[in-house]
Structures are given as C-alpha cells and as structure tokens.
Design an enzyme around this catalytic site. Structure first.
Site, PDB file in Angstrom:
ATOM      1  N   ASP A   1       8.691  17.392 -43.059  1.00 25.45           N
ATOM      2  CA  ASP A   1       9.349  17.648 -41.783  1.00 25.45           C
ATOM      3  C   ASP A   1       8.296  17.499 -40.680  1.00 25.45           C
ATOM      4  O   ASP A   1       7.135  17.250 -40.976  1.00 25.45           O
ATOM      5  CB  ASP A   1       9.965  19.055 -41.743  1.00 25.45           C
ATOM      6  CG  ASP A   1       9.022  20.091 -42.305  1.00 25.45           C
ATOM      7  OD1 ASP A   1       7.802  19.981 -42.053  1.00 25.45           O
ATOM      8  OD2 ASP A   1       9.486  21.019 -42.992  1.00 25.45           O
TER       9      ASP A   1
ATOM     10  N   ASP B   1       6.423  18.904 -37.100  1.00 28.22           N
ATOM     11  CA  ASP B   1       6.137  19.951 -36.129  1.00 28.22           C
ATOM     12  C   ASP B   1       5.547  19.283 -34.899  1.00 28.22           C
ATOM     13  O   ASP B   1       4.768  18.342 -35.021  1.00 28.22           O
ATOM     14  CB  ASP B   1       5.101  20.940 -36.687  1.00 28.22           C
ATOM     15  CG  ASP B   1       5.606  21.637 -37.945  1.00 28.22           C
ATOM     16  OD1 ASP B   1       6.673  22.250 -37.883  1.00 28.22           O
ATOM     17  OD2 ASP B   1       4.946  21.522 -38.999  1.00 28.22           O
TER      18      ASP B   1
ATOM     19  N   ASP C   1      -5.286  26.522 -39.991  1.00 27.48           N
ATOM     20  CA  ASP C   1      -6.069  26.924 -41.157  1.00 27.48           C
ATOM     21  C   ASP C   1      -7.102  25.885 -41.608  1.00 27.48           C
ATOM     22  O   ASP C   1      -8.295  26.168 -41.665  1.00 27.48           O
ATOM     23  CB  ASP C   1      -5.150  27.366 -42.311  1.00 27.48           C
ATOM     24  CG  ASP C   1      -3.964  26.451 -42.553  1.00 27.48           C
ATOM     25  OD1 ASP C   1      -3.911  25.374 -41.927  1.00 27.48           O
ATOM     26  OD2 ASP C   1      -3.099  26.799 -43.382  1.00 27.48           O
TER      27      ASP C   1
HETATM   28  P1  ATP Z   1       4.051  21.634 -45.533  1.00 23.78           P
HETATM   29  O1  ATP Z   1       5.057  21.668 -44.409  1.00 23.78           O
HETATM   30  O2  ATP Z   1       3.863  20.312 -46.159  1.00 23.78           O
HETATM   31  O3  ATP Z   1       4.267  22.706 -46.523  1.00 23.78           O
HETATM   32  P2  ATP Z   1       2.266  22.354 -43.430  1.00 23.78           P
HETATM   33  O4  ATP Z   1       0.771  22.339 -43.350  1.00 23.78           O
HETATM   34  O5  ATP Z   1       3.019  21.522 -42.449  1.00 23.78           O
HETATM   35  O6  ATP Z   1       2.628  21.967 -44.907  1.00 23.78           O
HETATM   36  P3  ATP Z   1       3.680  24.544 -42.285  1.00 23.78           P
HETATM   37  O7  ATP Z   1       3.921  25.887 -42.863  1.00 23.78           O
HETATM   38  O8  ATP Z   1       4.814  23.663 -41.924  1.00 23.78           O
HETATM   39  O9  ATP Z   1       2.734  23.837 -43.344  1.00 23.78           O
HETATM   40  O10 ATP Z   1       2.752  24.774 -41.040  1.00 23.78           O
HETATM   41  C1  ATP Z   1       2.534  23.810 -40.020  1.00 23.78           C
HETATM   42  C2  ATP Z   1       1.119  23.931 -39.477  1.00 23.78           C
HETATM   43  O11 ATP Z   1       0.910  25.238 -38.947  1.00 23.78           O
HETATM   44  C3  ATP Z   1       0.034  23.757 -40.530  1.00 23.78           C
HETATM   45  O12 ATP Z   1      -0.274  22.415 -40.751  1.00 23.78           O
HETATM   46  C4  ATP Z   1      -1.100  24.515 -39.910  1.00 23.78           C
HETATM   47  O13 ATP Z   1      -1.735  23.752 -38.903  1.00 23.78           O
HETATM   48  C5  ATP Z   1      -0.410  25.675 -39.252  1.00 23.78           C
HETATM   49  N1  ATP Z   1      -0.335  26.836 -40.158  1.00 23.78           N
HETATM   50  C6  ATP Z   1       0.645  27.136 -41.019  1.00 23.78           C
HETATM   51  N2  ATP Z   1       0.404  28.271 -41.691  1.00 23.78           N
HETATM   52  C7  ATP Z   1      -0.778  28.721 -41.232  1.00 23.78           C
HETATM   53  C8  ATP Z   1      -1.591  29.859 -41.502  1.00 23.78           C
HETATM   54  N3  ATP Z   1      -1.226  30.752 -42.407  1.00 23.78           N
HETATM   55  N4  ATP Z   1      -2.754  29.983 -40.816  1.00 23.78           N
HETATM   56  C9  ATP Z   1      -3.118  29.072 -39.895  1.00 23.78           C
HETATM   57  N5  ATP Z   1      -2.413  28.000 -39.602  1.00 23.78           N
HETATM   58  C10 ATP Z   1      -1.263  27.798 -40.241  1.00 23.78           C
HETATM   59 MG    MG Z   2       5.232  21.487 -42.135  1.00 24.72          MG
END
Ligand code: ATP
Ligand code: MG
Length: 454
Positions: free
Chosen positions: A72, A74, A149
C-alpha cells in the site's frame, strides 16, 4: 543537580545539527513514476499544486527499490490534516492522538500523514521503561525522517521530479541489503519495543541482513515487549503471519530469542509437540497463498494454530464418557476462552474459528442429503481447506478431502455414484455404542458425527 542541568543544556544544543539530505536522481535509483499507483501519484501532485511538500514514503519506496510490489502507499506532507481533508472529497481524518488522513481514490486508500517531530525526551511522554506514549507534534521533513525506524523506511519519493530525498543513506543500505536503525538502536527499541518485531519481519520478508548494532540488543531487550498493549502485538503478529514469509520470520524470531514467553502467539505456534507438523504446514500454506495473492483470513490461520489443543481437549472429554458433539463444542469454547484473551483474538475472529472447527465432523457424514447441504454452506470452502490440511498432516486419510472435492464439483448423477461409493459410516467410536443407521437415513443429518475426526 548541576550535572543534570549541564547534560540538559548540552544535549539540547547538540540536537539541532542540520542533516543535508542526498537528492538521488532516477538514474541512480530507477523508480519511474508510472510504477506508483495512480492514487498515490494523484495525492502527491494535488498537494504539491497547492504549494505543499508531498512525497510517497516508507514501505512503498523501499519495496519498489528492492523490486517487491508495494502493499500500500503512504504519503508524507507538510500540509496539516485539515488542509489535506479540504483538498480531497473522499477523505476522512482518523486517529485522535495523531491525526492522519485516509484519502480514497477508486479502490485505493492512501494514508496521508503530516511531517511529525521526532520522539525525544523533550516532546514525548514516556512510561517508566522509556516507551513513548504520546508523540503528537508536527515537525519538519528532516525531523519526520529521524523519527522513522530504519534507514530504508525513511526515503521520500517525489513523483513529479522522480527524485528520492534520502536523509539517512537508506538507498545505499538497500543496495547493501542492510536493515539499519536510525539513531541508537537501544534507545529506539526502548521507545517502541515493537521495532524489534518489525526488524525481524522486514529482514525476513525483504531478504535484508539486520545490521549487527540493531541485531545484538534484541536478545536482551526482548523482555520489553511485555509492556506493549496486547492489541498492538496482535496487529504486529498478524502482519508477520500474513507477510508471505511467516515461516522465515518465525525461524528468525526463534534465532533472535524473541519467541519464548513474550509472545503468547508464538508459544502456541512453536511449542506444540503434537500439532507441530500441522502448524508448519499451515504456515507454509499461508505463505504460498499470500504470495499468489489469494485470500487469507486470520480466522482460518488461528483455527489451524489452535486445532491440536482442541483435539486434545475433545479427546479428554470423550474419554471421560461425554458425548462426542457436546464434547467438541465444549472443547472449542475451552480453548478459545483461554487463548482468545491471551492472544487478543477479537470476537469476530473467534466466531470464524468456531465455524471452521464445527464443520470438521460434518465431513464424516457422507450419506443421504447431508453432503448436499454441506456444500451449500457459506463456510464450506474454508472448512474444506482446513480438512485438506489435516489430511496433509497425516491426521486423516487424504481420501476424505479428495472425495469432497469431487462431490462439490460433480453433476447430479456423479454425486449419487460418489455417495454409493463412500463409506456409509465412519469407524465406530471407542467407548460409545452407536445406534445403527440405515444407509439412506437422513434424520439428524446436520449434526456432526464427531468421533471419527479425533
Ligand atoms: P509494510 O507496510 O510493508 O508492512 P511499512 O514499513 O510500510 O511496511 P507501515 O506500518 O506501513 O510499515 O509504516 C509506514 C512507515 O512508518 C514505515 O516505513 C516507517 O517509516 C514508519 N514506521 C512504522 N512503524 C514505525 C515504528 N514503530 N517506529 C518508527 N517508524 C515507524
Ligand atoms: Mg506500509
């Protein structure tokens, strides 16, 4: 006191060193704007036309760089949630603590968040372990990058210029296949222990090596996961189990010492001697389905994870002389009562789990009208998938799911033939004497036969 004050003055003075981001052109990263979803592009360009900064950020940029299809999108922007909301008709502000905006476009939902200030002691509320409870201050793009992160998650892609804004050498880390924490890993795990699970999941899913500095503290700090609310852990476990790489993730969690006693769900998965083969088969099956873009459901997966506990409880009850069907339903309730709370399984998911379990004994009834009724059940497909998994694990003969598959797909005449060929009655129960049934008798047809499935 004076030392404390000095430390405060010096750390404050040390923070605002500006980091100049690298601007990485398309020739070096290769992501073309056409690779993004139309909605993600549209959201960015609309915001930019109104004078705001707007980038695709996080998982989508990382995945495109690695060559994975993004799950997805962001978007991070300098616009406030209210400004974003005003620009898109189909949008809504969600979240009370930190507002973000969901922008709907066609079948897609884009999550738009305003640049957020980093989590440090000056603006965040923490619990006694250092876990951040509130971080709701808007900030600059640079601050927004620092609060993310991992370096590979802090890349900002501008669809208009096809440039990546990279504050923390994330592009280089992707190229070196390294998952590196932004800032001091111990501090970052203390702020949010879920990052340990994210590290394992992302590394396993994307084939990245966790940088030793981020990997080593995990074993010691794993205990901090105890302070994370159960619902948050549940969400994270679902992401892990449905990442398409659950088997690899779980093996790695075990290696990092993250499995024992901390994550109730993992205890269930990794520590059941009887059902081990079944559970791993089910996880492999889930991985395969996710990677083939087939539907998966938490209800189905949890039904498999807890099935052998149900079988054991059911068997115990029958040995005590209880009737098979009520014994099964009691066993189901018993297992769900203990596990649902611990695992934070929601009521809806618990309902789905029960539906799948309750169907199992009905597959033993291959007489009269019962099979016709069973294949019309809305949950037949899920029940059958579960049945086949049990056969693959060696719990029941493969002949049973094969028969049902043929029956479900056959025409009327073939169905009648199949019914004549099927065993009229399953093997008799050990302790209970059963009333002999005539071959075509259909009374009580919809009741589970029960005994045989155990
Ligand atoms: P996926 O959607 O593939 O599971 P993602 O990295 O996009 O992985 P999301 O939970 O959608 O995970 O989070 C979007 C973004 O927000 C991450 O890429 C990161 O930059 C930030 N993020 C998410 N969770 C955390 C956290 N616990 N601490 C710091 N930053 C975070
Ligand atoms: Mg994501």
């Amino acid at each position: 006191m004076i030392r404390k004050l000095l430390r405060k003055v010096f750390t404050r003075a040390a923070t605002p060193v500006r980091v100049e981001p690298a601007l990485i052109p398309v020739a070096r990263h290769g992501i073309r704007r056409e690779q993004l979803s139309p909605a993600a592009r549209k959201v960015c360009t609309t915001l930019q036309e109104k004078g705001h900064k707007a980038y695709v950020v996080g998982g989508a940029v990382r995945d495109l760089l690695i060559g994975h299809p993004p799950k997805d999108y962001d978007v991070a922007t300098s616009a406030t949630p209210e400004e974003v909301r005003a620009l898109f008709r189909r949008s809504r502000i969600i979240g009370r603590r930190f507002k973000i905006v969901h922008v709907m476009s066609g079948p897609e939902t884009i999550e738009v968040s305003t640049f957020r200030a980093s989590q440090d002691a000056t603006n965040a509320n923490t619990d006694e372990h250092g876990r951040v409870l509130r971080d709701n201050v808007y900030g600059s793009q640079e601050e927004d990058a620092s609060r993310r992160d991992f370096t590979v998650n802090a890349l900002y892609y501008d669809p208009t210029t096809e440039t990546i804004v990279d504050y923390h050498h994330g592009v280089a880390d992707v190229q070196q296949k390294t998952l590196r924490m932004i800032g001091d890993p111990r501090t970052r795990y203390r702020e949010d222990p879920v990052r340990m699970l994210r590290a394992v999941r992302l590394a396993a899913k994307l084939g990245l090596e966790i940088d030793p500095a981020a990997r080593h503290p995990i074993r010691d700090m794993a205990v901090l996961l105890e302070n994370v609310p159960a619902a948050r852990l549940f969400d994270e476990m679902l992401k892990l189990l449905f990442s398409g790489y659950a088997v690899r993730c779980l093996q790695q969690l075990r290696e990092e010492g993250l499995h024992h006693g901390l994550l109730p769900m993992l205890d269930v998965i990794l520590e059941q001697p009887m059902g081990e083969r079944f559970v791993w088969l089910s996880l492999e099956n889930t991985d395969e389905r996710v990677r083939q873009d087939k539907s998966v459901s938490p209800g189905f997966l949890f039904a498999t994870l807890l099935w052998h506990e149900v079988l054991a409880a059911w068997e115990r009850k029958k040995e005590r002389g209880e009737h098979s069907q009520p014994a099964l339903f009691e066993a189901m309730d018993e297992v769900l009562d203990t596990q649902a709370g611990k695992l934070a399984i929601t009521r809806r998911i618990a309902g789905d789990i029960k539906d799948i379990w309750a169907l199992q004994p009905r597959f033993d009834k291959r007489v009269g009208k019962t099979p016709y009724r069973l294949i019309e059940q809305p949950r037949f497909r899920a029940g059958w998938d579960f049945l086949r998994l049990r056969a693959q694990a060696g719990e029941i003969p493969m002949e049973i799911p094969d028969w049902w598959d043929r029956f479900a797909h056959a025409g009327h005449d073939e169905r009648e033939t199949l019914l004549r060929q099927a065993p009229v009655e399953a093997p008799p129960a050990k302790k209970r004497r059963r009333r002999k049934r005539k071959p075509n008798e259909t009374g009580a047809a919809d009741e589970p036969a029960g005994d045989e499935a155990a």
